[in-house]
Design a protein around this motif. Structure first.
Motif, PDB file in Angstrom:
ATOM      1  N   VAL A   2       0.837  -1.206   0.000  1.00 11.72           N
ATOM      2  CA  VAL A   2       0.000   0.000   0.000  1.00 11.72           C
ATOM      3  C   VAL A   2       0.867   1.250   0.000  1.00 11.72           C
ATOM      4  N   THR A   3       1.935   1.204   0.774  1.00 11.92           N
ATOM      5  CA  THR A   3       2.820   2.362   0.853  1.00 11.92           C
ATOM      6  C   THR A   3       3.464   2.657  -0.498  1.00 11.92           C
ATOM      7  N   ILE A   4       3.987   1.614  -1.135  1.00 12.37           N
ATOM      8  CA  ILE A   4       4.624   1.812  -2.439  1.00 12.37           C
ATOM      9  C   ILE A   4       3.604   2.294  -3.470  1.00 12.37           C
ATOM     10  N   GLY A  42      12.810   9.000  -7.953  1.00 15.51           N
ATOM     11  CA  GLY A  42      12.990   8.052  -6.855  1.00 15.51           C
ATOM     12  C   GLY A  42      12.931   8.712  -5.497  1.00 15.51           C
ATOM     13  N   PHE A  43      13.574   9.868  -5.360  1.00 19.06           N
ATOM     14  CA  PHE A  43      13.550  10.556  -4.067  1.00 19.06           C
ATOM     15  C   PHE A  43      12.155  11.103  -3.757  1.00 19.06           C
ATOM     16  N   GLN A  44      11.410  11.537  -4.769  1.00 24.14           N
ATOM     17  CA  GLN A  44      10.044  12.000  -4.514  1.00 24.14           C
ATOM     18  C   GLN A  44       9.188  10.878  -3.943  1.00 24.14           C
ATOM     19  N   CYS A  45       9.303   9.699  -4.529  1.00 23.61           N
ATOM     20  CA  CYS A  45       8.547   8.550  -4.039  1.00 23.61           C
ATOM     21  C   CYS A  45       9.005   8.145  -2.643  1.00 23.61           C
ATOM     22  N   GLY A  46      10.313   8.118  -2.433  1.00 30.30           N
ATOM     23  CA  GLY A  46      10.836   7.746  -1.126  1.00 30.30           C
ATOM     24  C   GLY A  46      10.459   8.732  -0.041  1.00 30.30           C
ATOM     25  N   VAL A  61       4.572  -4.573  24.074  1.00 35.25           N
ATOM     26  CA  VAL A  61       5.813  -4.824  23.355  1.00 35.25           C
ATOM     27  C   VAL A  61       5.728  -4.176  21.980  1.00 35.25           C
ATOM     28  N   ILE A  62       6.707  -3.371  21.666  1.00 38.61           N
ATOM     29  CA  ILE A  62       6.775  -2.735  20.351  1.00 38.61           C
ATOM     30  C   ILE A  62       7.503  -3.687  19.390  1.00 38.61           C
ATOM     31  N   PRO A  63       6.897  -4.031  18.255  1.00 37.17           N
ATOM     32  CA  PRO A  63       7.565  -4.930  17.297  1.00 37.17           C
ATOM     33  C   PRO A  63       8.631  -4.182  16.500  1.00 37.17           C
ATOM     34  N   TRP A  64       9.798  -4.051  17.096  1.00 35.73           N
ATOM     35  CA  TRP A  64      10.836  -3.233  16.475  1.00 35.73           C
ATOM     36  C   TRP A  64      11.259  -3.757  15.111  1.00 35.73           C
ATOM     37  N   GLU A  65      11.242  -5.075  14.930  1.00 37.90           N
ATOM     38  CA  GLU A  65      11.638  -5.620  13.623  1.00 37.90           C
ATOM     39  C   GLU A  65      10.657  -5.175  12.533  1.00 37.90           C
ATOM     40  N   THR A  66       9.358  -5.239  12.858  1.00 42.56           N
ATOM     41  CA  THR A  66       8.358  -4.792  11.886  1.00 42.56           C
ATOM     42  C   THR A  66       8.508  -3.305  11.605  1.00 42.56           C
ATOM     43  N   LEU A  67       8.701  -2.509  12.675  1.00 46.78           N
ATOM     44  CA  LEU A  67       8.866  -1.072  12.497  1.00 46.78           C
ATOM     45  C   LEU A  67      10.117  -0.757  11.682  1.00 46.78           C
ATOM     46  N   ALA A  68      11.204  -1.481  11.971  1.00 44.62           N
ATOM     47  CA  ALA A  68      12.440  -1.227  11.220  1.00 44.62           C
ATOM     48  C   ALA A  68      12.248  -1.547   9.744  1.00 44.62           C
ATOM     49  N   GLY A  69      11.538  -2.655   9.476  1.00 45.70           N
ATOM     50  CA  GLY A  69      11.274  -2.993   8.079  1.00 45.70           C
ATOM     51  C   GLY A  69      10.445  -1.941   7.376  1.00 45.70           C
ATOM     52  N   LEU A  70       9.441  -1.403   8.093  1.00 47.50           N
ATOM     53  CA  LEU A  70       8.605  -0.368   7.495  1.00 47.50           C
ATOM     54  C   LEU A  70       9.369   0.937   7.317  1.00 47.50           C
ATOM     55  N   LEU A  71      10.158   1.304   8.344  1.00 45.60           N
ATOM     56  CA  LEU A  71      10.833   2.604   8.319  1.00 45.60           C
ATOM     57  C   LEU A  71      11.991   2.653   7.333  1.00 45.60           C
ATOM     58  N   VAL A  72      12.619   1.515   7.104  1.00 41.87           N
ATOM     59  CA  VAL A  72      13.816   1.511   6.251  1.00 41.87           C
ATOM     60  C   VAL A  72      13.527   0.866   4.897  1.00 41.87           C
ATOM     61  N   ALA A  73      13.039  -0.363   4.945  1.00 40.72           N
ATOM     62  CA  ALA A  73      12.905  -1.117   3.701  1.00 40.72           C
ATOM     63  C   ALA A  73      11.830  -0.552   2.785  1.00 40.72           C
ATOM     64  N   PRO A  89      10.392   2.691   2.431  1.00 38.51           N
ATOM     65  CA  PRO A  89      10.761   3.888   1.664  1.00 38.51           C
ATOM     66  C   PRO A  89      11.879   3.632   0.664  1.00 38.51           C
ATOM     67  N   LEU A  90      12.873   2.824   1.063  1.00 43.89           N
ATOM     68  CA  LEU A  90      13.964   2.527   0.152  1.00 43.89           C
ATOM     69  C   LEU A  90      13.463   1.749  -1.066  1.00 43.89           C
ATOM     70  N   GLY A  91      12.607   0.751  -0.803  1.00 44.39           N
ATOM     71  CA  GLY A  91      12.063  -0.004  -1.928  1.00 44.39           C
ATOM     72  C   GLY A  91      11.202   0.848  -2.833  1.00 44.39           C
ATOM     73  N   ALA A  92      10.404   1.747  -2.244  1.00 45.12           N
ATOM     74  CA  ALA A  92       9.572   2.640  -3.048  1.00 45.12           C
ATOM     75  C   ALA A  92      10.438   3.543  -3.918  1.00 45.12           C
ATOM     76  N   ALA A  93      11.517   4.075  -3.339  1.00 45.15           N
ATOM     77  CA  ALA A  93      12.397   4.961  -4.101  1.00 45.15           C
ATOM     78  C   ALA A  93      13.068   4.224  -5.251  1.00 45.15           C
ATOM     79  N   LEU A  94      13.582   3.021  -4.979  1.00 44.89           N
ATOM     80  CA  LEU A  94      14.255   2.262  -6.037  1.00 44.89           C
ATOM     81  C   LEU A  94      13.280   1.871  -7.141  1.00 44.89           C
ATOM     82  N   LEU A  95      12.064   1.465  -6.749  1.00 38.96           N
ATOM     83  CA  LEU A  95      11.088   1.076  -7.755  1.00 38.96           C
ATOM     84  C   LEU A  95      10.699   2.261  -8.633  1.00 38.96           C
ATOM     85  N   ALA A  96      10.469   3.422  -8.010  1.00 42.18           N
ATOM     86  CA  ALA A  96      10.111   4.607  -8.792  1.00 42.18           C
ATOM     87  C   ALA A  96      11.246   5.008  -9.736  1.00 42.18           C
ATOM     88  N   ALA A  97      12.485   4.902  -9.257  1.00 40.00           N
ATOM     89  CA  ALA A  97      13.624   5.253 -10.102  1.00 40.00           C
ATOM     90  C   ALA A  97      13.755   4.301 -11.290  1.00 40.00           C
TER      91      ALA A  97
END
Length: 954
Positions: free
Chosen positions: A822-824, A860-864, A917-929, A931-939
């Motif tokens: 959905v984010t991408i 790519g940066f606009q999408c990211g 309990v905060i699911p840090w792994e899920t949050l890290a995947g959302l916060l990093v992977a 936006p990065l994936g969205a930027a690369l895909l748009a580029a």
């Protein structure tokens, strides 16, 4: 009227033409709206088709008969029942007296002149290609007209002789047999030939065979009783056909004779709730859904539908804005030729209308086609056949209206924005000065504060989850409304960024009209994912803390209690073959009666045993009283609490773990002590010396012995238990050794050797084995082991202790993937809109010598940037509702715990553990992977070179 009609007709024609020109964008928006519509329509069709009409329900339950008569097992005393005949209870209140138990003579209740068809159901282990399969055996003349509809024939024919049988299609599939094969029961050599297959429309996954009345069950029961094996446990009902049928008053008259009746006439015309005595009886009035529950369900459905519409609007709105931006010259020409702002709004809104109607038609048509095409798959998944394929036109139209409304709502903001453009700006491509609304952020802030206050109130003072969920939803909508202002705050971070991301961030902040909806869409998707992930991760931590191991880690245990444990040697061999065994401890159980008796059998010649607890060691809270009265009610809460805390007799000493046998008594050797982790040398020596090793001091009397009572008269024992007296039987006293301390023995409370049992005159029967392992068996080994045990046909109770296993990991991964998609998608839409806006800027960059890759990098940066802003805001917004729900759960559990302490039902003063309990792994995947994936895909999907621009007319 004529002008209004013609203007809208023209607007719709223009919108239809633009939608056809921009097929990619139109298909994207159409898919976003049509997919949920397809799902909801398919769900509605499936639900309505699976609902049975009274006639269909009656055919499956009682065939073509007028009623089914059943003995509820209350010795013929008057009973109350529900209209369907699924629930029943004695009419009299037997709370403080012995409940009636026993058969009733149903045959005496048949009306004169009635036609009766006997229907008997039992179980047996039948031979298959793979081994044995526990199967229902039904004796009913299926070819009789009265049985029509109960078991529809699929292939072959109905049984006509006593040596013929037909089987359900699921049995044939599971057994590997076919029509023409022969089948027989274990320990019963009489062969039966399969002549047909059928199905049970309400239970497609049932393994069942059908024979003529008297062809199997009676003979098999005699053989089983003679061999001391398991009885088929047959139960009989009667299909009754009588002139005039059975009204509700007639059903109540039969209830007074102790019979439960399922009547066709009552199924067709059920009585009012006030006319059903069962529902008027205390404790039976809440089995039907209340209006409050229905209202809550409707509110929940409405909330889900509303949030789904909001999500679609947030995602589709920027796409319509892209279309309006790319068509601004055309819209400018409309204005230059005398068109008013309302005409421009109508054109853009018509785009939403056209897409909404197309999505409604396509979604509903595909739902009809797919539901009909996949009907067999859906029926197999649900385990029952549909009734008629039920299409509710009004419901389909309502779903279609939601699609149209969603499309129009998604186009409202782009329509208003486009209408505000001046004709000159539209024709020249200038964007002009844009100002964000100052009211919307204030409204959003107010909604955030109000929703947060409601959620806080719900988590601290209310016990209703709906309050927390509703407040959280309002607060999230407030954050969505504040998104334009929050996007502006993100712009202040641009000073620390390199050139390309700084340009992308500046462009996003300057054009909040297109950025904010996309960010809000990402926010909503991520917030929901983070909320569910946080809640599930917290539940996982709580379940992990509450988990109690059934065995030492890595240990495998397998028990068989059927048929005197005749399959135990094969089970032990299978464990040795497929499990990496370190130490294997074979165990037996004490057996009373003839060989083959099971611990729960009440057959002649069978019995049971009890580990006698001396009266001096009995906890006063658990002493049996006549009539089944609760002995703890004799004590005040303070007295109960004092007994639980100070009296050693009332403290739990079972040590948890698996159920192994009555009294936790096993027959084995010192290997079992090693497997259980008991390494006390004195305990090993006592076991070798012929003593019973006890891990429960309440079983050892003052003389240091344990009494084992052998009960051979089951009926007398049950009667004594009802009267609060000890069961009659022979007691053998054996010397015991009390193990010091409180070792964890996982349900084993006493252990003796086979030699000790034999010396005491106690019979034994094989039970199973414990096996410690060098390592846990892998998946392949487990599948082979389970396959080998399945072939035996016995009910093998097996447990592999591998510690706490999180069953929600795949769900969390699926949620993260959904949020990422959905984010991408949302970020990609925003990027497309940004490119529509940024053509002039890109041309300027190219004119001043920027390399071609700048277009790709900037895209790519606009999408990211859009993805990153949405993920950050969504992560913050999603944690709050999960925390509120967990706080509410904590309050509920703490209140229950405090009530239990106050009433003296527990001595545990430790408050319940309800972590957040905060699911840090899920949050890290959302916060990093993401936006990065969205930027690369748009580029990757953006062209480096733009098309040559057409020279504007001067």
């Amino acid at each position: 009227m004529k002008t209004w009609f013609h203007s809208w007709r023209a607007a719709i024609r223009i919108a239809r033409r633009d939608a056809w020109r921009s097929k990619g964008r139109s298909a994207l928006v159409l898919a976003m709206i049509a997919l949920p519509i397809l799902g909801v329509s398919a769900l509605d069709l499936t639900y309505r088709s699976s609902e049975l009409s009274p006639a269909e329900r009656a055919d499956r339950m009682i065939g073509a008969a007028d009623a089914r008569f059943k003995d509820p097992g209350f010795a013929g005393v008057p009973v109350f029942q529900d209209p369907v005949g699924e629930m029943n209870t004695p009419a009299k209140d037997y709370r403080d007296t012995t409940w009636p138990s026993g058969p009733a003579d149903v045959t005496k209740t048949f009306p004169a002149g009635a036609t009766v068809l006997k229907d008997t159901l039992g179980t047996a282990k039948l031979t298959t290609v793979h081994g044995l399969l526990s199967t229902e055996v039904r004796e009913l003349k299926a070819s009789d007209p009265a049985a029509r509809g109960i078991m529809p024939l699929l292939e072959g024919r109905y049984p006509e002789k006593n040596d013929e049988v037909m089987a359900t299609s699921h049995f044939l599939e599971a057994s590997g047999l076919t029509i023409g094969s022969t089948v027989s029961a274990r320990n019963f050599d009489r062969p039966y030939r399969i002549v047909g297959s059928y199905e049970l429309p309400d239970a497609l996954e049932t393994d069942q065979v059908n024979l003529l009345p008297g062809a199997f069950l009676d003979a098999y029961a005699k053989v089983a009783e003679k061999a001391g094996l398991t009885s088929p446990g047959a139960s009989t009902t009667y299909l009754v056909s009588a002139s005039g049928g059975f009204t509700w008053n007639m059903v109540k008259e039969l209830n007074a004779k102790g019979v439960v009746v399922t009547s066709r006439a009552v199924l067709f015309d059920p009585p009012d709730r006030s006319e059903v005595p069962l529902f008027q009886k205390e404790g039976w009035g809440g089995f039907e859904a209340s209006a409050g529950a229905t209202a809550a369900d409707l509110a929940a459905v409405g909330t889900v539908v509303g949030l789904a519409m909001l999500e679609i609007c947030l995602l589709a709105g920027p796409a319509f804005a892209v279309g309006a931006r790319r068509s601004r010259r055309q819209l400018g020409l409309v204005g230059a030729n005398g068109g008013a702002r309302s005409h421009i709004r109508a054109i853009v809104l018509s785009g939403g209308l056209v897409i909404g109607v197309a999505a409604a038609v396509i979604g509903n048509v595909l739902a009809l086609i797919l539901t009909k095409a996949l009907q067999p798959v859906l029926e197999e998944t649900m385990g029952q056949r549909f009734g008629a394929f039920d299409i509710r036109p009004l419901e389909i139209l309502a779903i279609a209206a939601v699609a149209v409304l969603t499309g129009v709502l998604a186009a409202i903001v782009p329509a208003v924005t486009a209408s505000r453009q001046t004709v000159l700006a539209s024709l020249t491509g200038r964007r002009g000065v844009r100002r964000s609304s100052r009211v919307l952020p204030l409204v959003g802030l107010g909604a955030l504060l109000i929703g947060g206050a409601i959620a806080l109130f719900g988590s601290l003072y209310s016990q209703q989850f709906i309050v927390v969920a509703g407040g959280s939803a309002i607060a999230e909508l407030g954050v969505v409304a504040m998104t334009p202002a929050l996007v502006g705050l993100f712009g202040r971070t641009g000073r620390w960024l390199p050139l390309s991301p700084r340009l992308a961030l500046r462009d996003a902040v300057r054009n909040r009209g297109r950025t904010a909806p996309a960010v809000a869409a990402v926010l909503a998707a991520v917030a929901g994912t983070v909320a569910v992930s946080t809640f599930m991760a917290s539940r996982e931590a709580q379940n992990r803390a509450d988990y109690e191991a059934q065995l030492p880690h890595g240990t495998v245990a397998a028990f068989v209690q059927e048929e005197g444990g005749r399959d135990v040697p094969a089970v032990r061999e299978a464990l040795q073959r497929y499990v990496p065994v370190d130490v294997r401890a074979d165990v037996e159980r004490v057996a009373v009666g003839k060989p083959g008796c099971q611990p729960w059998d009440s057959l002649p010649g069978c019995g049971r045993y009890e580990v006698v607890v001396p009266k001096a060691n009995e906890c006063p809270l658990y002493v049996s009283l006549p009539g089944g009265a609760d002995p703890s009610e004799k004590y005040t809460p303070d007295q109960r609490r004092k007994l639980l805390t100070d009296d050693w007799r009332c403290k739990s000493s079972s040590s948890g773990g698996m159920y192994v046998s009555d009294g936790g008594l096993l027959v084995g050797d010192a290997k079992l002590l090693k497997v259980l982790g008991v390494d006390d040398p004195a305990t090993v020596k006592a076991l070798a010396d012929g003593k019973i090793v006890s891990f429960n001091r309440t079983q050892v009397d003052k003389n240091g012995t344990i009494g084992i009572k052998q009960i051979t008269d089951i009926a007398a024992a049950d009667k004594a238990s009802e009267q609060g007296r000890p069961a009659p039987g022979k007691v053998s006293s054996l010397p015991a050794y009390q193990v010091p301390g409180d070792p964890k023995t996982y349900g084993v409370q006493a252990l003796m050797t086979p030699a000790t049992a034999k010396a005491a005159g106690l019979g034994t029967a094989p039970l199973g084995a414990y096996a410690s392992t060098d390592r846990l068996p892998d998946t392949e080994a487990r599948q082979k082991l389970e396959g080998e045990l399945t072939k035996l046909g016995s009910n093998v109770e097996m447990h592999i202790e591998e510690g706490f296993v999180n069953e929600n990991s795949m769900i969390l991964l699926a949620l993260a993937i959904f949020a990422g998609l959905v984010t991408i998608g949302a970020a990609g839409i925003a990027t497309g809109l940004a490119q529509a806006d940024a053509e002039a800027d890109l041309k300027t960059l190219a004119a001043v010598g920027a390399p071609p890759r700048v277009r790709r990098t900037l895209s790519g940066f606009q999408c990211g940037v859009v993805a990153a802003m949405g993920v950050i805001l969504g992560s913050a917004a999603g944690v709050l509702p999960a925390m509120g729900l967990r706080l509410t759960e904590a309050r509920e559990q703490l209140a229950f715990h405090e009530k239990s302490i106050a009433e003296g039902w527990t001595a545990d003063l430790t408050p319940p553990y309800v972590p957040i309990v905060i699911p840090w792994e899920t949050l890290a995947g959302l916060l990093v992977a993401v936006p990065l994936g969205a930027a690369l895909l748009a580029a990757l999907v953006t062209r480096s070179r733009g098309a040559l621009a057409r020279r504007e007319a001067t």
